[in-house]
Design a protein around this motif. Sequence first.
Motif, short mmCIF file in Angstrom:
data_model
loop_
_atom_site.label_atom_id
_atom_site.label_comp_id
_atom_site.label_asym_id
_atom_site.label_seq_id
_atom_site.Cartn_x
_atom_site.Cartn_y
_atom_site.Cartn_z
N ARG A 55 0.89 -1.16 0.00
CA ARG A 55 0.00 0.00 0.00
C ARG A 55 0.93 1.21 0.00
NH1 ARG A 55 -5.15 1.69 1.04
NH2 ARG A 55 -5.38 3.58 2.28
N TRP A 56 0.64 2.18 -0.84
CA TRP A 56 1.49 3.36 -0.99
C TRP A 56 0.78 4.59 -0.45
CZ3 TRP A 56 6.32 2.32 -2.26
CH2 TRP A 56 6.58 1.11 -2.92
N GLU A 57 1.46 5.38 0.39
CA GLU A 57 0.88 6.56 1.03
C GLU A 57 1.64 7.81 0.64
OE1 GLU A 57 1.37 5.55 5.15
OE2 GLU A 57 -0.55 4.49 5.20
N LEU A 58 0.89 8.89 0.42
CA LEU A 58 1.49 10.19 0.14
C LEU A 58 2.29 10.63 1.36
CD1 LEU A 58 1.49 12.56 -1.96
CD2 LEU A 58 -0.29 13.58 -0.52
N ILE A 59 3.48 11.19 1.14
CA ILE A 59 4.29 11.58 2.29
C ILE A 59 4.28 13.06 2.60
CG2 ILE A 59 5.81 9.59 2.21
CD1 ILE A 59 7.88 11.44 0.83
N GLN A 60 3.91 13.91 1.63
CA GLN A 60 3.78 15.34 1.90
C GLN A 60 2.88 15.96 0.85
OE1 GLN A 60 8.03 16.41 1.23
NE2 GLN A 60 7.20 18.18 0.22
N PRO A 61 2.32 17.11 1.12
CA PRO A 61 1.44 17.74 0.13
C PRO A 61 2.15 17.94 -1.21
CG PRO A 61 1.25 18.85 2.23
CD PRO A 61 2.42 17.88 2.34
N LEU A 146 7.92 5.40 -3.83
CA LEU A 146 7.40 5.25 -5.19
C LEU A 146 7.23 6.65 -5.74
CD1 LEU A 146 6.01 3.80 -7.58
CD2 LEU A 146 3.88 3.86 -6.22
N ILE A 147 7.89 6.95 -6.84
CA ILE A 147 7.82 8.26 -7.48
C ILE A 147 6.96 8.12 -8.74
CG2 ILE A 147 9.14 10.21 -8.38
CD1 ILE A 147 10.01 9.31 -5.53
N LEU A 148 5.86 8.86 -8.81
CA LEU A 148 5.03 8.86 -10.01
C LEU A 148 5.49 10.00 -10.90
CD1 LEU A 148 1.45 8.17 -8.57
CD2 LEU A 148 3.23 6.56 -9.27
N LEU A 149 5.62 9.70 -12.20
CA LEU A 149 6.21 10.63 -13.17
C LEU A 149 5.22 10.95 -14.28
CD1 LEU A 149 9.55 8.65 -13.50
CD2 LEU A 149 9.17 10.67 -12.08
N ASP A 150 5.36 12.16 -14.85
CA ASP A 150 4.51 12.53 -15.99
C ASP A 150 5.20 12.14 -17.29
OD1 ASP A 150 6.44 14.50 -16.54
OD2 ASP A 150 5.17 16.17 -15.89
N ASN A 151 4.61 12.53 -18.43
CA ASN A 151 5.15 12.12 -19.72
C ASN A 151 6.49 12.77 -20.06
OD1 ASN A 151 4.22 14.69 -20.23
ND2 ASN A 151 2.84 14.11 -21.90
N LYS A 152 6.92 13.77 -19.31
CA LYS A 152 8.24 14.38 -19.51
C LYS A 152 9.29 13.78 -18.57
CE LYS A 152 6.25 18.81 -20.82
NZ LYS A 152 6.05 20.21 -20.41
N GLY A 153 8.83 12.88 -17.67
CA GLY A 153 9.74 12.30 -16.68
C GLY A 153 9.85 13.12 -15.42
N ASP A 154 9.01 14.15 -15.30
CA ASP A 154 9.02 15.01 -14.11
C ASP A 154 8.22 14.35 -12.99
OD1 ASP A 154 10.51 16.97 -15.41
OD2 ASP A 154 8.71 18.02 -16.13
N LYS A 155 8.69 14.55 -11.76
CA LYS A 155 8.03 13.98 -10.59
C LYS A 155 6.69 14.67 -10.34
CE LYS A 155 9.30 14.95 -6.30
NZ LYS A 155 9.99 14.97 -5.00
N LEU A 156 5.66 13.85 -10.20
CA LEU A 156 4.34 14.36 -9.84
C LEU A 156 4.14 14.29 -8.34
CD1 LEU A 156 2.31 12.62 -12.68
CD2 LEU A 156 2.71 15.08 -12.44
N ILE A 157 4.30 13.10 -7.77
CA ILE A 157 4.14 12.90 -6.33
C ILE A 157 5.07 11.78 -5.86
CG2 ILE A 157 1.78 13.76 -6.08
CD1 ILE A 157 0.78 10.88 -6.15
N THR A 158 5.34 11.79 -4.58
CA THR A 158 6.14 10.75 -3.94
C THR A 158 5.27 10.07 -2.89
OG1 THR A 158 8.15 12.05 -4.26
CG2 THR A 158 8.23 10.27 -2.62
N LEU A 159 5.26 8.74 -2.96
CA LEU A 159 4.53 7.93 -1.99
C LEU A 159 5.54 7.02 -1.31
CD1 LEU A 159 2.52 7.61 -4.93
CD2 LEU A 159 1.05 7.67 -2.96
N ARG A 160 5.16 6.49 -0.15
CA ARG A 160 6.04 5.55 0.53
C ARG A 160 5.25 4.31 0.90
NH1 ARG A 160 4.44 4.79 5.62
NH2 ARG A 160 3.54 6.53 6.72
#
Length: 168
Positions: A55-61, A146-160
């Motif tokens: 299970r992956w949780e958001l770590i900061q806004p 877990l780092i979710l990335l957009d189509n440019k490879g930029d970080k959208l959000i980080t989960l743990r």
Amino acid sequence: NFFPHYRHFFYGLMACATIGMAACSTTPSLNQAGELQAKADISTSNPLKILTASRWELIQPMDGSSTTVNSELRPALQLDASTQRFSGNDGCNRIMGSYQADMTSLKFGQVASTKMACIPGNETMSRNFSDALNRTTAYRFESDYLILLDNKGDKLITLRKAGSSTAN
């Protein structure tokens, strides 16, 4: 009798093999709090199994602020490999939907959600989390993150990983 002569050699060989296998399974490291922890070598693990085993949780806004996310309202995801569906919450509502993933790409289908009243201030977090899922095209791991990335490879959000000692 053959065995009594080689009994000590055999036991020593088995002990060395056991120690050798244990030493190869994990790599010790220090987390942000300076605690010793063992982490799997992600580069040799199957990313899909890691992605769907936790299970992956958001770590900061998502706005990058240092405000800690309330653990009871923390957006989170669980991906089910057998059904190719995900479930979780966005900080206000339960969410669910389908996904497609391979070793590096990840695409969420349309997100369905409940429509519950949201605690003031969480509406933006909820909207941003759902928007990040809609924009996700790839992912990568960094330790228990877990780092979710957009189509440019930029970080959208980080989960743990849920329950990880590396949470904020």
